[in-house]
Design an enzyme around this catalytic site. Structure first.
Site, PDB file in Angstrom:
ATOM      1  N   PRO A   1       0.787  -1.223   0.000  1.00 30.94           N
ATOM      2  CG  PRO A   1      -0.179  -1.140   2.110  1.00 30.94           C
ATOM      3  CD  PRO A   1       0.478  -2.086   1.152  1.00 30.94           C
ATOM      4  CG  ASN A   2      -0.260   4.303   1.277  1.00 28.46           C
ATOM      5  OD1 ASN A   2      -1.221   4.851   0.746  1.00 28.46           O
ATOM      6  ND2 ASN A   2      -0.341   3.740   2.457  1.00 28.46           N
TER       7      ASN A   2
ATOM      8  CB  SER B   1      12.468   4.438   4.679  1.00 35.07           C
ATOM      9  OG  SER B   1      11.505   3.546   5.227  1.00 35.07           O
TER      10      SER B   1
ATOM     11  CB  ALA C   1       1.579   0.119   6.306  1.00 36.71           C
TER      12      ALA C   1
ATOM     13  NE  ARG D   1       7.199   4.240   9.817  1.00 38.64           N
ATOM     14  CZ  ARG D   1       6.062   4.325   9.111  1.00 38.64           C
ATOM     15  NH1 ARG D   1       5.720   3.365   8.287  1.00 38.64           N
ATOM     16  NH2 ARG D   1       5.285   5.378   9.199  1.00 38.64           N
TER      17      ARG D   1
ATOM     18  NE  ARG E   1      10.178   6.002   8.352  1.00 43.46           N
ATOM     19  CZ  ARG E   1       9.203   5.801   7.459  1.00 43.46           C
ATOM     20  NH1 ARG E   1       9.335   4.860   6.536  1.00 43.46           N
ATOM     21  NH2 ARG E   1       8.108   6.546   7.486  1.00 43.46           N
TER      22      ARG E   1
ATOM     23  NE  ARG F   1       4.221   6.609   1.304  1.00 46.93           N
ATOM     24  CZ  ARG F   1       4.386   5.403   1.848  1.00 46.93           C
ATOM     25  NH1 ARG F   1       4.756   4.367   1.098  1.00 46.93           N
ATOM     26  NH2 ARG F   1       4.177   5.216   3.113  1.00 46.93           N
TER      27      ARG F   1
ATOM     28  CG  ASP G   1       0.272 -17.395   8.471  1.00 42.81           C
ATOM     29  OD1 ASP G   1       1.380 -17.488   9.038  1.00 42.81           O
ATOM     30  OD2 ASP G   1      -0.807 -17.346   9.095  1.00 42.81           O
TER      31      ASP G   1
ATOM     32  CE1 TYR H   1       8.965   5.135   2.661  1.00 40.19           C
ATOM     33  CE2 TYR H   1       7.394   6.923   3.003  1.00 40.19           C
ATOM     34  CZ  TYR H   1       7.916   5.693   3.376  1.00 40.19           C
ATOM     35  OH  TYR H   1       7.390   5.019   4.444  1.00 40.19           O
TER      36      TYR H   1
ATOM     37  CD  GLU I   1      11.067  -7.483   5.407  1.00 40.63           C
ATOM     38  OE1 GLU I   1      11.762  -8.391   5.920  1.00 40.63           O
ATOM     39  OE2 GLU I   1      10.376  -6.701   6.075  1.00 40.63           O
TER      40      GLU I   1
ATOM     41  CG  HIS J   1       5.604  -2.264  10.183  1.00 40.71           C
ATOM     42  ND1 HIS J   1       6.939  -2.586  10.186  1.00 40.71           N
ATOM     43  CD2 HIS J   1       5.458  -1.259   9.268  1.00 40.71           C
ATOM     44  CE1 HIS J   1       7.577  -1.783   9.325  1.00 40.71           C
ATOM     45  NE2 HIS J   1       6.700  -0.981   8.758  1.00 40.71           N
TER      46      HIS J   1
ATOM     47  CG  HIS K   1      11.230  -2.324   4.250  1.00 41.65           C
ATOM     48  ND1 HIS K   1       9.860  -2.302   4.200  1.00 41.65           N
ATOM     49  CD2 HIS K   1      11.583  -3.491   4.844  1.00 41.65           C
ATOM     50  CE1 HIS K   1       9.403  -3.411   4.755  1.00 41.65           C
ATOM     51  NE2 HIS K   1      10.417  -4.152   5.145  1.00 41.65           N
TER      52      HIS K   1
ATOM     53  CG  ASN L   1       8.377  -2.099   0.153  1.00 41.02           C
ATOM     54  OD1 ASN L   1       7.829  -2.188   1.261  1.00 41.02           O
ATOM     55  ND2 ASN L   1       8.980  -1.000  -0.255  1.00 41.02           N
TER      56      ASN L   1
HETATM   57  C1  DQA Z   1       8.242   1.018   3.625  1.00 41.72           C
HETATM   58  C2  DQA Z   1       8.390   1.214   5.143  1.00 41.72           C
HETATM   59  C3  DQA Z   1       7.069   0.986   5.854  1.00 41.72           C
HETATM   60  O1  DQA Z   1       7.209   1.173   7.261  1.00 41.72           O
HETATM   61  C4  DQA Z   1       6.019   1.976   5.355  1.00 41.72           C
HETATM   62  O2  DQA Z   1       4.779   1.721   5.946  1.00 41.72           O
HETATM   63  C5  DQA Z   1       5.925   1.996   3.866  1.00 41.72           C
HETATM   64  C6  DQA Z   1       7.133   1.874   3.057  1.00 41.72           C
HETATM   65  C7  DQA Z   1       9.530   1.377   2.864  1.00 41.72           C
HETATM   66  O3  DQA Z   1       9.640   0.983   1.714  1.00 41.72           O
HETATM   67  O4  DQA Z   1      10.393   2.069   3.410  1.00 41.72           O
HETATM   68  O5  DQA Z   1       4.840   2.230   3.316  1.00 41.72           O
HETATM   69  O6  DQA Z   1       7.976  -0.350   3.380  1.00 41.72           O
END
Ligand code: DQA
Length: 146
Positions: free
Chosen positions: A9-10, A101, A76, A110, A106, A17, A86, A22, A97, A79, A99, A73
């Site tokens: 998401p996002n 950031s 959110a 997170r 942070r 954002r 699963d 980011y 995985e 977490h 990320h 990735n």
């Molecule tokens: C993220 C880090 C997450 O904590 C956050 O909710 C994101 C982006 C990252 O790519 O740094 O949406 O996964």
């Protein structure tokens, strides 16, 4: 090698954002970097993005017997989502995985990642270059197996 890249998401809002966290590279830049890195290594890649937890679970389940590896990735959901953890355990594919950031420097909430429990490695704090690094690691992993 067939690779599935899943963004949560996002991440479609990259470039808009929180640029102070980011950066200003947008989602299209991320997709181009992944496609380019995969082209160089002859990797067949499918890239998807979803704002919905269940849809991400569906993407992971859909990779069973169809894909060789996953880069995720979970944003959110990293977490919070035992469902994504699963699903990754169910398909049991080599998973990295990523990320953008550094989740460890942070907010405290997170620092914990459910998804890390199913990942062979976690890359964070390297922006979109983290995806290229993940592709390299998986490529090496499969080269060594040949
Ligand atoms: C993220 C880090 C997450 O904590 C956050 O909710 C994101 C982006 C990252 O790519 O740094 O949406 O996964």
């Amino acid at each position: 090698m067939k690779l599935l890249v899943i963004n949560g998401p996002n991440l479609n809002m990259l470039g808009i954002r929180e640029p102070e966290i980011y950066g200003t590279t947008n989602y299209i830049d991320l997709v181009e970097l992944v496609n380019q890195s995969c082209r160089e290594k002859d990797i067949e890649v499918t890239i998807c993005q979803s704002n919905h937890e269940g849809e991400i679970v569906d993407y992971i389940q859909g990779s069973y017997k169809k894909m060789d590896a996953i880069i995720i990735n979970p944003a959110a959901y990293t977490h919070t989502s035992i469902a994504i953890l699963d699903a990754l355990k169910a398909v049991a594919l080599p998973t990295i995985e990523v990320h953008l950031s550094d989740i460890h420097t942070r907010e405290a909430f997170r620092k914990h990642s459910y998804v890390s429990l199913a990942a062979m490695q976690t890359i964070c704090g390297k922006g979109i270059d983290g995806y290229a690094e993940a592709i390299n690691i998986l490529h090496e992993h499969f080269e060594q197996k040949r």
